[in-house]
Write an enzyme that holds these catalytic residues in place. Structure first.
Site, PDB file in Angstrom:
ATOM      1  N   THR A  45       0.837  -1.284  -0.086  1.00 45.32           N
ATOM      2  CA  THR A  45      -0.011  -0.125   0.191  1.00 45.32           C
ATOM      3  C   THR A  45       0.860   1.273  -0.109  1.00 45.32           C
ATOM      4  OG1 THR A  45       0.028  -0.210   2.453  1.00 45.32           O
ATOM      5  CG2 THR A  45      -2.072  -0.986   1.151  1.00 45.32           C
ATOM      6  N   GLY A 132      12.520 -10.672   4.854  1.00 51.33           N
ATOM      7  CA  GLY A 132      11.626 -10.052   4.764  1.00 51.33           C
ATOM      8  C   GLY A 132      11.353  -9.171   5.874  1.00 51.33           C
ATOM      9  N   LEU A 133      12.304  -8.768   6.712  1.00 53.66           N
ATOM     10  CA  LEU A 133      12.223  -8.116   8.179  1.00 53.66           C
ATOM     11  C   LEU A 133      13.137  -6.932   7.807  1.00 53.66           C
ATOM     12  CD1 LEU A 133      12.248 -11.141  10.383  1.00 53.66           C
ATOM     13  CD2 LEU A 133      10.215  -9.986   9.680  1.00 53.66           C
ATOM     14  N   SER A 134      13.211  -6.480   6.749  1.00 51.87           N
ATOM     15  CA  SER A 134      13.959  -5.213   6.434  1.00 51.87           C
ATOM     16  C   SER A 134      15.229  -4.898   6.993  1.00 51.87           C
ATOM     17  CB  SER A 134      12.971  -4.202   6.864  1.00 51.87           C
ATOM     18  OG  SER A 134      12.017  -3.928   6.054  1.00 51.87           O
ATOM     19  N   SER A 135      16.116  -5.962   7.203  1.00 53.85           N
ATOM     20  CA  SER A 135      17.422  -5.808   7.472  1.00 53.85           C
ATOM     21  C   SER A 135      18.225  -4.792   6.797  1.00 53.85           C
ATOM     22  CB  SER A 135      18.161  -7.235   7.419  1.00 53.85           C
ATOM     23  OG  SER A 135      18.167  -7.543   6.089  1.00 53.85           O
ATOM     24  N   SER A 136      18.044  -4.455   5.458  1.00 56.91           N
ATOM     25  CA  SER A 136      18.350  -3.466   4.455  1.00 56.91           C
ATOM     26  C   SER A 136      18.104  -2.246   5.282  1.00 56.91           C
ATOM     27  CB  SER A 136      18.617  -3.764   3.270  1.00 56.91           C
ATOM     28  OG  SER A 136      16.919  -3.746   2.807  1.00 56.91           O
ATOM     29  N   ASP A 180       9.668   0.567   5.065  1.00 55.70           N
ATOM     30  CA  ASP A 180      10.378  -0.078   5.901  1.00 55.70           C
ATOM     31  C   ASP A 180      11.506   0.901   6.765  1.00 55.70           C
ATOM     32  OD1 ASP A 180       9.320  -2.164   4.779  1.00 55.70           O
ATOM     33  OD2 ASP A 180      11.010  -2.513   3.314  1.00 55.70           O
TER      34      ASP A 180
HETATM   35  C1  GLA Z   1       9.011  -4.189   0.671  1.00 54.86           C
HETATM   36  C2  GLA Z   1       9.166  -2.662   0.493  1.00 54.86           C
HETATM   37  C3  GLA Z   1       8.041  -1.725   1.156  1.00 54.86           C
HETATM   38  C4  GLA Z   1       6.805  -2.167   0.664  1.00 54.86           C
HETATM   39  C5  GLA Z   1       6.546  -3.853   1.161  1.00 54.86           C
HETATM   40  C6  GLA Z   1       5.218  -4.357   0.708  1.00 54.86           C
HETATM   41  O1  GLA Z   1       9.320  -4.580   1.985  1.00 54.86           O
HETATM   42  O2  GLA Z   1      10.498  -2.383   0.674  1.00 54.86           O
HETATM   43  O3  GLA Z   1       8.275  -0.573   0.575  1.00 54.86           O
HETATM   44  O4  GLA Z   1       6.174  -1.965  -0.573  1.00 54.86           O
HETATM   45  O5  GLA Z   1       7.721  -4.480   0.175  1.00 54.86           O
HETATM   46  O6  GLA Z   1       4.286  -3.711   1.526  1.00 54.86           O
END
Ligand code: GLA
Length: 394
Positions: A45, A132-136, A180
């Site tokens: 979104t 998928g936990l935004s380590s970057s 993220d």
């Molecule tokens: C990745 C992207 C985010 C977001 C999600 C999906 O994590 O980095 O910006 O778009 O996918 O919600």
């Protein structure tokens, strides 16, 4: 999970300061931390000016730093190795691998007017990578809060999140929205963040999990997602095309009624748009639940069906799930989770399950059993605890 206990406490930062001295010859000027995130709900979104409810987790990236008298960056990551580069060498398309996230942060800060010096940086992380936990994003945000302070770049959290996003998109070359980085910058202990990506307002909302007797179980499916970036860019393009076809600035302005105006000869576009519209609605409903839970924590259980509906929409309409995500979500629910959904971009990564605290172990074993039965490598599970956002810790 690759868990480095050293990163988990500020005592850990002090121990790493010793390591910094051993590696670089003198003490760091400070240590900064930024968390990974899980998203409660509101997936795909952010780049549609929509709504999301992410939270920072306790796992975080730690960056210890000291200015240098030249214009070189010396990077030592305890997980990924060593790199040295000149600030003048950094730019879009010029650096690859993990160092691009740190170098990208430096580049974005310089682009924004920072008076940069060289830096020695020691990096440690216990955010699982590729999960998928935004380590970057955590690495970019920890680097940026360190640089903003050492390079006298007074910026708001939102501005820093935008710089971190530029690092990811322009230097690391990974397409993404702002969720993220904004989550990692703004997270608050015990809270989720209600983010509106149109107004860019970020409101911390209490998440009384313990009072509700509930837990958030993260199941890292350990599934590869090499094709994710191309597919992500394709989903972004489809959403923007759908908005254009409707004559709207973004899908934020679409509603179930307006979707009927999309050309039925393009069913894929209709499905993509339907996910975004319905997901925004689920975030709105989740926010109502969170507000009610502030006075009656038991109401939190009502999030369960919303999470499961989000997963179904990501699977059937947005088509970003893979069998390992679907199986984990289904097995979690069959074993007593109140709801479960994939988090992040999709095509791999993690599933988040809302579980009665006393059933967490059972749910976790049921998912493992479902994987073993299919001959898949066992997933890794841990409880997500809403942690603090990017900050100085030493
Ligand atoms: C990745 C992207 C985010 C977001 C999600 C999906 O994590 O980095 O910006 O778009 O996918 O919600």
């Amino acid at each position: 999970m690759t868990s480095s206990p050293a990163a988990a406490t500020d005592g850990g930062a002090r121990a790493l300061a010793q390591r910094f001295v051993a590696e670089f010859g003198s003490a760091p000027e400070g240590a900064w931390a930024a968390p990974g995130r899980v998203n409660l709900i509101g997936e795909h979104t952010d780049y549609n000016e929509g709504l999301a409810l992410p939270l920072g987790i306790r796992q975080r990236v730690l960056v210890l730093a000291r200015r240098r008298h030249d214009r070189r960056l010396r990077l030592l990551s305890l997980e990924s190795g060593q790199q040295e580069l000149a600030l003048s060498d950094i730019g879009p398309g010029r650096i690859s691998g993990w160092a691009a996230y740190v170098a990208g942060a430096a580049w974005a800060a310089i682009e924004d007017g920072a008076s940069a010096t060289g830096l020695d940086l020691l990096i440690d992380s216990d955010v699982p990578m590729g999960a998928g936990l935004s380590s970057s994003a955590a690495l970019e945000c920890a680097s940026l809060v360190a640089m903003a302070e050492l390079w006298s770049l007074p910026r708001s959290r939102l501005e820093l999140a935008r710089l971190a996003q530029r690092a990811e998109v322009e230097v690391a070359g990974v397409p993404c929205g702002l969720m993220d980085q904004l989550a990692s910058m703004c997270a608050q202990e015990g809270h989720a963040l209600a983010i509106d990506f149109r107004s860019l307002s970020v409101e911390p909302v209490p998440l009384p999990l313990a009072r509700a007797g509930l837990g958030l179980l993260v199941i890292d499916t350990r599934s590869p997602h090499q094709l994710a970036e191309g597919a992500y860019a394709e989903r972004q393009a489809a959403c923007h095309a759908a908005a254009r076809a409707l004559g709207l600035p973004s899908l934020r302005d679409a509603n179930p009624g307006s979707l009927a105006r999309l050309d039925p000869a393009r069913p894929e576009l209709v499905r993509r748009a339907r996910h975004v519209v319905s997901e925004n609605e689920r975030v709105t409903q989740s926010l109502v639940v969170l507000r009610a839970a502030a006075t009656d924590a038991t109401r939190l259980a009502e999030l369960g069906p919303l999470l499961s509906a989000s997963h179904a929409s990501l699977r059937d309409d947005f088509e970003v799930t893979v069998p390992r995500l679907d199986v984990a979500a289904e097995a979690a629910e069959s074993a007593g989770a109140l709801g479960a959904r994939m988090v992040g971009g999709g095509f791999g990564g993690s599933v988040l399950a809302l579980v009665p605290a006393e059933r967490a172990a059972e749910v976790s074993s049921a998912v493992t059993a479902a994987y073993v039965e299919r001959g898949w490598e066992a997933p890794r599970g841990f409880e997500a605890l809403p942690g603090a956002g990017a900050r100085r810790v030493l």
